[in-house]
Design an enzyme around this catalytic site. Structure first.
Site, PDB file in Angstrom:
ATOM      1  N   GLU A 173       0.840  -1.205   0.000  1.00  0.00           N
ATOM      2  CA  GLU A 173       0.000   0.000   0.000  1.00  0.00           C
ATOM      3  C   GLU A 173       0.870   1.248   0.000  1.00  0.00           C
ATOM      4  OE1 GLU A 173      -3.062  -0.237  -1.189  1.00  0.00           O
ATOM      5  OE2 GLU A 173      -3.670  -1.532   0.456  1.00  0.00           O
ATOM      6  N   HIS A 174       0.494   2.214  -0.816  1.00  0.00           N
ATOM      7  CA  HIS A 174       1.240   3.474  -0.970  1.00  0.00           C
ATOM      8  C   HIS A 174       2.658   3.213  -1.469  1.00  0.00           C
ATOM      9  CE1 HIS A 174      -1.709   6.359   0.649  1.00  0.00           C
ATOM     10  NE2 HIS A 174      -2.150   5.316   1.329  1.00  0.00           N
ATOM     11  N   THR A 175       2.836   2.113  -2.146  1.00  0.00           N
ATOM     12  CA  THR A 175       4.138   1.820  -2.747  1.00  0.00           C
ATOM     13  C   THR A 175       4.139   2.138  -4.241  1.00  0.00           C
ATOM     14  OG1 THR A 175       3.327  -0.447  -2.859  1.00  0.00           O
ATOM     15  CG2 THR A 175       4.962   0.027  -1.157  1.00  0.00           C
ATOM     16  N   ASP A 176       2.948   2.172  -4.865  1.00  0.00           N
ATOM     17  CA  ASP A 176       2.944   2.304  -6.333  1.00  0.00           C
ATOM     18  C   ASP A 176       3.543   3.616  -6.814  1.00  0.00           C
ATOM     19  OD1 ASP A 176       0.661   3.784  -5.578  1.00  0.00           O
ATOM     20  OD2 ASP A 176      -0.669   2.889  -7.079  1.00  0.00           O
TER      21      ASP A 176
ATOM     22  N   ASP B 129      -4.301   0.842  -9.428  1.00  0.00           N
ATOM     23  CA  ASP B 129      -5.727   0.571  -9.624  1.00  0.00           C
ATOM     24  C   ASP B 129      -6.058   0.373 -11.103  1.00  0.00           C
ATOM     25  OD1 ASP B 129      -5.634   1.116  -6.974  1.00  0.00           O
ATOM     26  OD2 ASP B 129      -6.700   3.020  -7.089  1.00  0.00           O
TER      27      ASP B 129
ATOM     28  N   SER C 142     -13.548   2.335  -7.525  1.00  0.00           N
ATOM     29  CA  SER C 142     -14.600   2.588  -8.499  1.00  0.00           C
ATOM     30  C   SER C 142     -14.119   3.626  -9.518  1.00  0.00           C
ATOM     31  CB  SER C 142     -15.874   3.072  -7.799  1.00  0.00           C
ATOM     32  OG  SER C 142     -15.564   4.067  -6.861  1.00  0.00           O
ATOM     33  N   SER C 143     -13.226   4.514  -9.083  1.00  0.00           N
ATOM     34  CA  SER C 143     -12.747   5.537 -10.018  1.00  0.00           C
ATOM     35  C   SER C 143     -11.958   4.915 -11.169  1.00  0.00           C
ATOM     36  CB  SER C 143     -11.913   6.597  -9.302  1.00  0.00           C
ATOM     37  OG  SER C 143     -11.237   6.073  -8.213  1.00  0.00           O
TER      38      SER C 143
HETATM   39  C1  GLA Z   1      -5.253   4.582  -4.081  1.00  0.00           C
HETATM   40  C2  GLA Z   1      -4.470   4.997  -5.323  1.00  0.00           C
HETATM   41  C3  GLA Z   1      -3.430   3.925  -5.682  1.00  0.00           C
HETATM   42  C4  GLA Z   1      -2.565   3.551  -4.491  1.00  0.00           C
HETATM   43  C5  GLA Z   1      -3.432   3.278  -3.258  1.00  0.00           C
HETATM   44  C6  GLA Z   1      -2.598   3.092  -2.011  1.00  0.00           C
HETATM   45  O1  GLA Z   1      -6.032   3.470  -4.334  1.00  0.00           O
HETATM   46  O2  GLA Z   1      -5.334   5.201  -6.403  1.00  0.00           O
HETATM   47  O3  GLA Z   1      -2.650   4.382  -6.753  1.00  0.00           O
HETATM   48  O4  GLA Z   1      -1.602   4.521  -4.237  1.00  0.00           O
HETATM   49  O5  GLA Z   1      -4.360   4.313  -3.007  1.00  0.00           O
HETATM   50  O6  GLA Z   1      -1.819   1.950  -2.103  1.00  0.00           O
END
Ligand code: GLA
Length: 392
Positions: A44-47, A181, A136-137
């Site tokens: 999470e929050h790594t992308d 996502d 959903s986005s």
């Molecule tokens: C949201 C963002 C993703 C990612 C997550 C956290 O979903 O759209 O790109 O950064 O938060 O992992």
């Protein structure tokens, strides 16, 4: 239904009202698309730090029906929101309401890529809980890019559509999201999770065993801080990278930073920036370990890594909230639960829980007291890894 290539029993239930509405308003659709939401098992929050993630598209998503028009106008109908918007393709600009911006942003990006999109009519709906952190986005952006690619034969591949959808969210929605996502929505494979390297966008598909079930527990906490908090985390990571680049000019992102390098310069860091960076570096290591655990079917090890991720997200990265913490903690203590943690951007939304098959009922019942503690009626979704965006 023959033109959809589906028998009546194959028809996703969510498509029924979308088709009915489209036929009533416009006639027969030319293209019908299903675009899934996603879960993320770990990473999470790594992308946006060019690291690793382990998401999967799920069996819930958005369906949309489209048809070309002979002029240069778009007509958008969000069935579940009961909103409609019409406009000129030559005058695209962000809209004061939020929902059209995911779509208008994609149109804008397609134009910037030099693709010739004609006028069209669109109706969409779905069965993804909105705002629950199931993306959903991205499902909406990727669904439109995919549908228009089919409708106007634009010749785009899935990777390009993912990048373009991400850019749409940056420019028209104002969230500087990573690419997880969109990649998950477009590229996923049924019954697999996707080990995505957000540096070079290569992905490896790992079979997801049927002896584990995915449950999402929805805090029903509105993700009010999500946008500002999200963009702030992103700049904090960039601040860490800028500092380290003074010592190691090759460093482009936190992906290039080892724990040793970070520790060597710890004294120069603002303590908050240090904690954020350390979390990201550790989370990347966890994704690699988790992927290996999944491949060797060591599910308890996988679950422990999820629990550690929760700790990091809550204490070091500080994107959780009391309700997420409580639901994750309560779940982790239940028998049959391999791991539990908050999922997605945070500040609200869902926890993701890996539950051993056979323990589904016990899990749902076992979570009731925790929902009572946060003052919410239990809202638990089960979901399974599904293939990416597809034409129906
Ligand atoms: C949201 C963002 C993703 C990612 C997550 C956290 O979903 O759209 O790109 O950064 O938060 O992992």
């Amino acid at each position: 239904m023959q033109h959809l290539g589906l028998g009546p029993t194959d028809l996703p239930q969510v498509l029924v009202p979308v088709l009915a509405s489209f036929r009533q308003e416009f006639g027969e659709p030319a293209v019908v698309v299903r675009s899934p939401g996603r879960v993320n098992l770990i990473g999470e929050h790594t992308d946006y730090n060019h690291g690793f993630v382990l998401p999967a598209a799920v069996d819930r998503g958005i369906v949309m029906a489209v048809r070309a028009r002979s002029d240069r106008r778009y007509v958008l109908h969000a069935l579940d929101l009961d909103r409609r918007l019409e406009g000129d393709l030559m005058q695209l600009a962000p809209h004061p309401e939020r929902w059209p911006n995911y779509l208008l942003g994609v149109l804008d990006q397609l134009q910037k890529a030099g693709k010739s999109v004609g006028g069209f009519e669109l109706v969409y709906g779905g069965d993804l809980p909105i705002g629950a952190g199931m993306s959903s986005s991205a499902a909406l952006e990727c669904g439109l890019a995919f549908a228009l690619n089919e409708l106007f034969d634009l010749g785009l591949d899935r990777l390009t559509m993912a990048k373009l959808s991400q850019a749409a969210e940056h420019s028209f929605v104002g969230v500087k999201c990573g690419i997880m996502d969109q990649m998950a929505s477009l590229m996923s494979q049924k019954d697999h999770v996707m080990m995505l390297d957000c540096q070079d966008l290569s992905c490896r598909f790992v079979p997801f065993r049927s002896q584990v079930k995915i449950f999402l527990c929805d805090t029903q906490v509105e993700r009010a801080l999500a946008e500002s908090g999200y963009n702030q985390r992103r700049s904090q990571c960039e601040a860490g990278v800028a500092l380290l680049r003074k010592h190691a000019p090759d460093v482009q992102s936190l992906r290039d930073v080892s724990l040793e390098l970070l520790e060597a310069h710890r004294a120069e860091f603002d303590p908050i920036i240090y904690r954020r960076c350390r979390y990201v570096i550790e989370e990347n290591l966890r994704v690699i370990a988790a992927c290996a655990a999944l491949e060797s079917e060591d599910l308890p090890a996988f679950g422990r890594l999820m629990n550690q991720s929760q700790q990091g997200l809550s204490k070091a990265y500080q994107v959780s909230c009391p309700e997420l913490d409580l639901l994750a903690e309560a779940a982790a203590a239940l028998p049959g639960v391999l791991g539990a943690r908050m999922m997605g951007a945070g500040f609200g939304g869902c926890t993701i829980n890996l539950v051993q098959a056979g323990q589904e009922e016990a899990f749902v019942q076992g979570m009731a007291p925790a929902f009572a503690k946060i003052g919410k009626t239990p809202k638990i979704h089960s979901c399974a890894p599904h293939g990416g965006t597809e034409r129906l």
